[in-house]
Design an enzyme around this catalytic site. Sequence first.
Site, short mmCIF file in Angstrom:
data_model
loop_
_atom_site.label_atom_id
_atom_site.label_comp_id
_atom_site.label_asym_id
_atom_site.label_seq_id
_atom_site.Cartn_x
_atom_site.Cartn_y
_atom_site.Cartn_z
N GLY A 40 0.48 -1.51 0.11
CA GLY A 40 -0.19 -0.02 0.00
C GLY A 40 1.38 1.39 0.22
O GLY A 40 0.97 2.26 -0.79
N HIS A 41 1.85 1.52 0.96
CA HIS A 41 3.00 2.28 0.78
C HIS A 41 3.54 2.43 -0.44
O HIS A 41 3.72 3.28 -0.86
CB HIS A 41 4.24 2.18 1.72
CG HIS A 41 3.62 2.03 3.64
ND1 HIS A 41 3.15 0.84 3.94
CD2 HIS A 41 3.02 2.71 3.93
CE1 HIS A 41 3.19 1.36 5.56
NE2 HIS A 41 2.63 2.19 5.47
N GLY A 151 -2.91 7.66 1.20
CA GLY A 151 -3.84 6.92 0.95
C GLY A 151 -5.56 6.83 1.77
O GLY A 151 -5.73 7.47 2.19
N GLN A 152 -6.01 6.58 0.70
CA GLN A 152 -7.47 6.44 0.44
C GLN A 152 -8.03 5.56 1.69
O GLN A 152 -9.34 5.39 2.74
CB GLN A 152 -8.46 5.83 -0.56
CG GLN A 152 -10.09 6.69 -0.36
CD GLN A 152 -11.07 5.47 -1.65
OE1 GLN A 152 -10.36 5.27 -2.38
NE2 GLN A 152 -11.83 5.10 -0.87
N LYS A 153 -7.33 4.87 2.48
CA LYS A 153 -7.44 3.59 3.01
C LYS A 153 -7.56 4.33 4.56
O LYS A 153 -8.52 3.57 5.56
CB LYS A 153 -6.26 2.81 3.45
CG LYS A 153 -5.99 2.53 4.81
CD LYS A 153 -6.37 1.07 4.68
CE LYS A 153 -6.13 -0.11 5.98
NZ LYS A 153 -5.30 0.93 7.09
N ASP A 154 -7.27 5.57 4.62
CA ASP A 154 -7.57 5.99 6.32
C ASP A 154 -8.31 7.83 5.30
O ASP A 154 -7.27 8.88 4.97
CB ASP A 154 -5.86 7.33 6.38
CG ASP A 154 -5.62 5.66 6.97
OD1 ASP A 154 -5.71 5.50 7.96
OD2 ASP A 154 -4.35 5.00 6.19
N SER A 189 -1.86 -3.38 5.30
CA SER A 189 -1.88 -2.13 6.61
C SER A 189 -0.66 -3.06 7.65
O SER A 189 -0.79 -4.60 7.82
CB SER A 189 -3.30 -2.21 7.70
OG SER A 189 -2.62 -2.48 8.67
N ARG A 191 -1.19 -3.07 10.35
CA ARG A 191 -1.04 -4.28 11.67
C ARG A 191 -1.37 -5.83 11.71
O ARG A 191 -1.97 -6.55 12.08
CB ARG A 191 -2.68 -3.07 12.77
CG ARG A 191 -1.58 -1.97 13.20
CD ARG A 191 -2.98 -0.90 13.84
NE ARG A 191 -2.41 0.06 14.86
CZ ARG A 191 -2.27 1.12 14.21
NH1 ARG A 191 -3.13 1.58 13.26
NH2 ARG A 191 -2.13 1.99 14.57
#
Length: 286
Positions: A40-41, A151-154, A189, A191
């Site tokens: 993702g990064h 990121g759209q993730k956040d 993620s 995490r």
Amino acid sequence: MEVLPEIIPSIALIREKIRSIHHEGKLIGLVPTMGALHDGHAELMRTARGQCDYLVTSIFVNPVQFGPNEDYDRYPRTFEADKELCRGCGVDAIFAPTVGEMYPDGFQTYIDVTEVSKGLCGDRRPHHFRGVTTVVGKLFHIVSPDIAWFGQKDAQQVRVIRQMVKDLLFPVNIVEVPTVREPDGLALSSRNRYLTESQRTQATCLVQALRHAEAKLKTGVRQVSQLRLEMIAIVDAMPDARLDYIEIVDEQTLQPMTEIDRPALVALAVYFDQTRLIDNTILVPN
Ligand code: AMP
């Protein structure tokens, strides 16, 4: 062969570097991260690489965005692997300051975006966004990027940062990058590595719930209350999942809505033991 990015461990050194890059008239890009880098990064960096001349990735686990009972101490730190990932993405410099330099003794100035920081994660993680905007504001001052990628993730984070940039007149363009997912849909993620095998399997309930909402909207279901209830049932069906929240809000303002008559952000957070996962999607009515 790719060149290893320059590792820049102090504010004075990156400022010196940035001065000379600016002097050459180059477009500077920044991808802020907390390390423990994954694809993702990497997607942020690959996008960034094509859109700027000098690409900085910051790696800094920011203590002020973690609550007292959150995972700051155990947050994964994988600097050697992170360097390799940055190299593969063509990053020019990794800025990795120390906590002591970012928050010297006596530090007391914070950036607080008051409205879009409310609701969703803002309500469940008090002071989280204040910590994010403070560190991102500092990074923008230090690196003075022309463009920064998030990121759209956040999703709430991006909106909070856009608001900060607008209100405080940072001369930086914010670009939002779509969420990168595992083949089964789980959002990548840092995490995810905390999850047991069984929790990892169950963790697909987040994306399943989001996809369910998308599918129901397509069949004409627009009532937020009904969509929420059906999503909750999908999460609750997983024995180890503990729902933190599911909210469906106006995509721009993040204000609650009762019917999807305009673009909506549907976001959720789910705990597996101490591990808190988030995901979201945008619902657009026909
Ligand atoms: P973090 O290291 O978790 O602070 O994330 C750094 C940046 O990477 C943030 O802008 C995140 O939104 C972004 N990011 C994290 N996970 C993903 C993902 N799965 N897809 C796209 N961007 C992501």
